[in-house]
Design an enzyme around this catalytic site. Structure first.
Site, PDB file in Angstrom:
ATOM      1  N   SER A   7      -3.611  -3.602  -7.708  1.00 40.04           N
ATOM      2  CA  SER A   7      -2.792  -2.680  -6.915  1.00 40.04           C
ATOM      3  C   SER A   7      -2.128  -1.668  -7.836  1.00 40.04           C
ATOM      4  CB  SER A   7      -1.714  -3.451  -6.153  1.00 40.04           C
ATOM      5  OG  SER A   7      -0.748  -2.539  -5.681  1.00 40.04           O
ATOM      6  N   HIS A  32      -6.878  -1.327  -5.277  1.00 45.81           N
ATOM      7  CA  HIS A  32      -6.019  -1.484  -4.098  1.00 45.81           C
ATOM      8  C   HIS A  32      -4.969  -0.375  -4.096  1.00 45.81           C
ATOM      9  CE1 HIS A  32      -4.231  -4.002  -0.889  1.00 45.81           C
ATOM     10  NE2 HIS A  32      -3.052  -3.645  -1.390  1.00 45.81           N
ATOM     11  N   ASP A  34      -1.849   1.192  -2.068  1.00 42.34           N
ATOM     12  CA  ASP A  34      -0.836   0.903  -1.060  1.00 42.34           C
ATOM     13  C   ASP A  34      -0.212   2.189  -0.550  1.00 42.34           C
ATOM     14  OD1 ASP A  34      -0.629  -2.057  -1.003  1.00 42.34           O
ATOM     15  OD2 ASP A  34      -0.183  -1.790  -3.142  1.00 42.34           O
ATOM     16  N   MET A  36       2.486   3.763   1.895  1.00 43.34           N
ATOM     17  CA  MET A  36       3.694   3.375   2.649  1.00 43.34           C
ATOM     18  C   MET A  36       4.325   4.620   3.253  1.00 43.34           C
ATOM     19  SD  MET A  36       5.413   0.852  -0.111  1.00 43.34           S
ATOM     20  CE  MET A  36       4.483  -0.468  -0.887  1.00 43.34           C
ATOM     21  N   HIS A  65      -4.721   0.093   1.622  1.00 41.67           N
ATOM     22  CA  HIS A  65      -3.859  -0.758   2.454  1.00 41.67           C
ATOM     23  C   HIS A  65      -2.808   0.138   3.092  1.00 41.67           C
ATOM     24  CE1 HIS A  65      -0.633  -4.223   2.350  1.00 41.67           C
ATOM     25  NE2 HIS A  65      -0.945  -3.855   3.581  1.00 41.67           N
ATOM     26  N   MET A  67       0.306   0.755   5.055  1.00 41.81           N
ATOM     27  CA  MET A  67       1.551   0.215   5.609  1.00 41.81           C
ATOM     28  C   MET A  67       2.211   1.378   6.340  1.00 41.81           C
ATOM     29  SD  MET A  67       2.515  -2.128   2.368  1.00 41.81           S
ATOM     30  CE  MET A  67       1.324  -1.246   1.348  1.00 41.81           C
ATOM     31  N   MET A 136      -0.775 -11.219   4.093  1.00 45.33           N
ATOM     32  CA  MET A 136       0.332 -10.807   3.221  1.00 45.33           C
ATOM     33  C   MET A 136       1.089 -12.053   2.760  1.00 45.33           C
ATOM     34  SD  MET A 136       0.221  -7.556   2.761  1.00 45.33           S
ATOM     35  CE  MET A 136       1.704  -7.526   1.747  1.00 45.33           C
ATOM     36  N   GLY A 141       6.037  -3.701   1.348  1.00 42.38           N
ATOM     37  CA  GLY A 141       6.989  -2.623   1.084  1.00 42.38           C
ATOM     38  C   GLY A 141       7.346  -2.454  -0.378  1.00 42.38           C
ATOM     39  N   PHE A 142       7.212  -3.504  -1.151  1.00 43.45           N
ATOM     40  CA  PHE A 142       7.604  -3.449  -2.564  1.00 43.45           C
ATOM     41  C   PHE A 142       6.657  -4.284  -3.407  1.00 43.45           C
ATOM     42  CE2 PHE A 142      11.277  -3.412   0.225  1.00 43.45           C
ATOM     43  CZ  PHE A 142      11.948  -2.260  -0.166  1.00 43.45           C
ATOM     44  N   GLY A 143       6.433  -3.833  -4.625  1.00 41.73           N
ATOM     45  CA  GLY A 143       5.702  -4.657  -5.579  1.00 41.73           C
ATOM     46  C   GLY A 143       6.674  -5.612  -6.259  1.00 41.73           C
ATOM     47  N   GLY A 144       6.126  -6.575  -6.979  1.00 40.14           N
ATOM     48  CA  GLY A 144       6.950  -7.438  -7.824  1.00 40.14           C
ATOM     49  C   GLY A 144       7.793  -8.473  -7.099  1.00 40.14           C
ATOM     50  N   ASP A 175      -2.223 -10.767  -0.759  1.00 42.79           N
ATOM     51  CA  ASP A 175      -1.535  -9.652  -1.419  1.00 42.79           C
ATOM     52  C   ASP A 175      -0.041  -9.936  -1.496  1.00 42.79           C
ATOM     53  OD1 ASP A 175      -0.675  -7.166  -2.290  1.00 42.79           O
ATOM     54  OD2 ASP A 175      -1.197  -6.104  -0.435  1.00 42.79           O
ATOM     55  N   GLY A 176       0.453  -9.978  -2.737  1.00 41.19           N
ATOM     56  CA  GLY A 176       1.883 -10.081  -2.951  1.00 41.19           C
ATOM     57  C   GLY A 176       2.271 -11.284  -3.793  1.00 41.19           C
ATOM     58  N   GLY A 177       2.820 -11.005  -4.964  1.00 36.86           N
ATOM     59  CA  GLY A 177       3.351 -12.080  -5.794  1.00 36.86           C
ATOM     60  C   GLY A 177       2.300 -12.963  -6.442  1.00 36.86           C
ATOM     61  N   GLY A 197      -0.715  -6.590  -8.526  1.00 42.92           N
ATOM     62  CA  GLY A 197      -0.132  -5.363  -9.062  1.00 42.92           C
ATOM     63  C   GLY A 197       0.531  -5.634 -10.398  1.00 42.92           C
TER      64      GLY A 197
HETATM   65  C1  DX5 Z   1       3.272  -4.867  -1.189  1.00 46.78           C
HETATM   66  C2  DX5 Z   1       1.926  -4.294  -1.496  1.00 46.78           C
HETATM   67  C3  DX5 Z   1       1.252  -4.967  -2.611  1.00 46.78           C
HETATM   68  C4  DX5 Z   1       1.942  -4.881  -3.938  1.00 46.78           C
HETATM   69  C5  DX5 Z   1       1.618  -6.145  -4.706  1.00 46.78           C
HETATM   70  O1  DX5 Z   1       3.780  -4.221  -0.083  1.00 46.78           O
HETATM   71  O2  DX5 Z   1       1.082  -4.395  -0.364  1.00 46.78           O
HETATM   72  O3  DX5 Z   1      -0.104  -4.575  -2.727  1.00 46.78           O
HETATM   73  O4  DX5 Z   1       1.561  -3.769  -4.696  1.00 46.78           O
HETATM   74  O5  DX5 Z   1       2.330  -6.134  -5.860  1.00 46.78           O
HETATM   75  P1  DX5 Z   1       2.571  -7.455  -6.729  1.00 46.78           P
HETATM   76  O6  DX5 Z   1       1.233  -7.966  -7.122  1.00 46.78           O
HETATM   77  O7  DX5 Z   1       3.379  -6.946  -7.859  1.00 46.78           O
HETATM   78  O8  DX5 Z   1       3.333  -8.414  -5.840  1.00 46.78           O
HETATM   79 ZN    ZN Z   2      -1.081  -4.009  -0.680  1.00 46.77          ZN
END
Ligand code: DX5
Ligand code: ZN
Length: 221
Positions: A7, A32, A34, A36, A65, A67, A136, A141-144, A175-177, A197
């Site tokens: 991502s 990937h 994202d 938003m 993706h 959102m 999900m 909405g946020f990475g990390g 996707d996520g974490g 990501g």
């Molecule tokens: C979150 C995104 C993810 C995000 C994942 O809303 O859809 O794709 O970038 O980031 P990590 O891998 O850092 O959780």
């Molecule tokens: Zn995503």
């Protein structure tokens, strides 16, 4: 069989093309992206002009993706800027079936995403029409963010739903974490397409991707 979709939300945008070269060279399977809209999710990220620009610097398929609320409005635009696989959120579509049908008519692969609190059951009457289900594993909405462990049960539920409906199981993306520490159990739970990501773009991209590839090999044994 297993695929990695880094991502770029976690990439350094000042050197995005170099980072795309790095992920391609290291063996990523797709990119990937994202998108938003500040409405379906609180943040605004990037959209068509950025995708159009980076389309010129890598051959990897673009896994977009969305959102975005009511993404039906933008399907042709995402086709035109270079999306190969377009994923929409079930929660964001008043007419999910029409949206999925139009994405396919436009010549893209189609994915449907579900948020952590959304039951797999919402996919029952659409699962035979999609190439991928995106589970999900954080709130979008946020990475990390931190992986929500309770989501580990969903890939198995998607497989069961496809079997109940008598259709081939679509790809199951998560996707996520996701990190090198939890990816093993996530693959074991039935996911075959991993979005990452932070755990790809922080530190050594090449070594990080090699770590994911090794996890894929171990899972295939
Ligand atoms: C979150 C995104 C993810 C995000 C994942 O809303 O859809 O794709 O970038 O980031 P990590 O891998 O850092 O959780
Ligand atoms: Zn995503």
């Amino acid at each position: 069989m297993y695929q990695l979709s880094p991502s770029i939300l976690a990439a350094d945008f000042a050197v995005l093309s170099e980072q795309l070269f790095a992920v391609e060279e290291a063996g990523a399977d797709m990119v990937h992206i994202d998108v938003m809209d500040g409405q379906f999710v609180p943040r605004i990220s990037y959209g068509m002009p950025v995708i159009e620009s980076i389309r010129r610097v890598t051959k990897l398929p673009f896994d977009v993706h969305l959102m975005v609320a009511e993404p039906y409005r933008f399907i042709e635009d995402f086709k035109d800027c270079g999306a190969d696989l377009l994923t929409v959120h079930a929660e964001a579509c008043t007419h999910l079936h029409s949206t999925v049908t139009k994405i396919r008519q436009c010549g893209m692969k189609v994915g449907v995403a579900i948020n952590p609190a959304t039951p797999v059951e919402v996919l029952r009457h659409i699962i035979g029409e999609v190439d991928m289900v995106l589970v999900m594993t954080v709130n979008p909405g946020f990475g990390g963010q931190k992986f929500i462990p309770n989501m580990l049960k969903k890939p198995g539920m998607v497989k069961q739903l496809a079997a109940d409906e008598g259709v081939a199981c679509p790809d199951i993306q998560v996707d996520g974490g996701i990190t090198l520490f939890n990816v093993g159990e996530i693959l074991k739970a039935g996911a075959n397409n991993i979005v990452a990501g932070t755990s790809v773009f922080s530190g050594d991209i090449k070594a990080n991707i090699a770590g994911f590839k090794e996890a894929f090999e171990n899972a295939a044994k």
